[in-house]
Write an enzyme that holds these catalytic residues in place. Structure first.
Site, short mmCIF file in Angstrom:
data_model
loop_
_atom_site.label_atom_id
_atom_site.label_comp_id
_atom_site.label_asym_id
_atom_site.label_seq_id
_atom_site.Cartn_x
_atom_site.Cartn_y
_atom_site.Cartn_z
N ASP A 1 -9.58 -5.38 -4.59
CA ASP A 1 -9.13 -4.41 -3.66
C ASP A 1 -9.91 -3.09 -3.55
O ASP A 1 -9.99 -2.51 -4.49
CB ASP A 1 -7.70 -4.18 -4.01
N HIS B 1 -7.77 -5.56 -0.16
CA HIS B 1 -6.53 -4.56 0.22
C HIS B 1 -5.57 -5.40 1.31
O HIS B 1 -4.20 -5.66 1.17
CB HIS B 1 -6.84 -3.28 0.44
N SER C 1 0.87 -1.20 0.05
CA SER C 1 -0.06 0.02 0.27
C SER C 1 0.79 1.17 0.04
O SER C 1 1.77 1.45 -0.90
CB SER C 1 -1.14 0.09 1.00
#
Length: 273
Positions: free
Chosen positions: A224, A253, A95
Site C-alpha cells: 500500500d 491501497h 482508508s
C-alpha cells in the site's frame, strides 16, 4: 434519491440494497458509495442488507462549507444507522472510511454494532511524528493539498497510479478503473476534499481503537503506497481488544483485481461467521 438529513440540514445520500443483517460501508477519500458497488452486490446477493453512504461533500451528498471534520463524519454515520434503524450491524471502512468508522465507535459506542472491518484504513495515525516515525511526512500531505488547488483533475489522474499500484512491475490496472477513481474524485467538492486531507492524516484514532469491544478484521495490502501497512494495520491490531490481521501480499491501497477478489471472499466469510 434516498437520503437522510442531519441536524445541520446536510443531506446524506445512501444506497440500500438487499435485506437481512445490515452491513454498512464507509468509503475512502475522495470517492463515494459507488466505490463499494462490487461489495454491495456481493453482500446483497448473499442475504445481507448492504448500505453505503456518500460522506458529506462527496458524491451526491451536500457540499457543505463547514463540518468537514472527523467528528462530524462520525456523527453523520450515526444518523445513517439511527434513521434507518440499523442494529447488529457490521461496519466496513476503507482508508478514510476506516477512520470514520473508528471515530463513530469512539463517540457512539457499539450498541448498534456487532463486528467491524478496517481495510487499508488510516488509523491509528497517518502523519509522521516523533512518536510515529513510520507515518507519512507532512510535506507529502501538503503536496496533496497543493495538487488539489493547482489542478485537481490532473492530480486525481496522477494519484490513481499509486492508489492502484499501476506503477509496479506486472500491474494489471485497467484505464477504466483509473478513470472511475478520477470521476468519483471530481464529484467531491473542492473545499470538502481539501479539508478532508487534514482529517484523514492528522487525526489520532488511538483512543477510538482502544474503545472498540467487538471483533475487528484488519485487512491491508503490504504494498500500500497511500497508507503504508507498518504505520496503520500493524499498529491498529496492537490497540484493538479483539482483532484479526489479514495481510494481502503485493496488494495496493485501492481494492481492485486479485486483491478485490481475495478481500471479497474474506469479507463474506467474516460477515457470515
Amino acid at each position: 434519491m434516498p437520503s437522510i438529513s442531519t441536524p445541520d440540514g446536510t443531506r446524506i445520500f445512501y444506497k440500500d440494497w438487499g435485506s437481512g443483517r445490515p452491513v454498512v460501508l464507509s468509503h475512502g477519500w475522495p470517492l463515494s458509495a459507488d466505490a463499494w458497488d462490487t461489495q454491495l452486490m456481493l453482500l446483497a446477493s448473499n442475504g445481507f442488507r448492504a448500505v453505503a453512504h456518500d460522506r458529506r461533500g462527496h458524491g451526491r451528498s451536500t457540499q457543505t462549507w463547514g463540518g468537514n471534520d472527523m467528528d462530524t463524519y462520525a456523527d453523520d454515520l450515526a444518523q445513517v444507522l439511527e434513521q434507518l434503524d440499523l442494529r447488529d450491524a457490521i461496519l466496513v471502512g476503507h482508508s478514510t472510511g476506516g477512520g470514520e468508522v473508528a471515530r463513530y465507535l469512539g463517540r457512539h459506542g457499539t450498541a448498534r454494532v456487532a463486528k467491524v472491518v478496517l481495510v487499508g484504513a488510516v488509523p491509528p495515525l497517518m502523519l509522521r511524528t516523533d512518536s510515529n516515525p513510520e507515518g507519512t511526512p507532512i510535506e507529502m500531505l501538503d503536496a496533496i493539498r497543493a495538487g488539489l488547488l493547482t489542478d485537481r483533475s490532473q492530480f486525481y489522474q496522477d494519484l490513481s497510479v499509486p492508489f492502484y499500484g499501476a506503477n509496479r512491475p506486472g500491474a494489471n490496472v485497467s484505464q477504466g478503473a483509473r478513470d472511475q477513481f478520477w470521476r468519483l474524485g471530481m464529484q467531491a467538492g473542492l473545499k470538502n476534499a481539501y479539508d478532508c486531507v487534514k482529517q484523514f492524516s492528522e487525526v489520532d484514532f488511538t483512543g477510538d481503537l482502544q474503545r472498540i469491544d467487538v471483533p475487528v478484521l484488519v485487512a491491508h495490502g503490504d504494498d500500500d503506497q497511500i497508507v503504508p501497512i507498518r504505520a496503520a494495520a500493524a499498529k491498529s491490531v496492537q490497540l484493538l481488544k479483539d482483532a484479526t490481521l489479514k495481510v494481502y501480499e503485493g496488494a495496493p491501497h485501492g481494492i481492485h483485481g486479485d486483491y478485490e477478489r481475495a478481500f471479497d471472499a474474506d469479507l463474506l466469510e467474516f460477515c457470515t461467521s
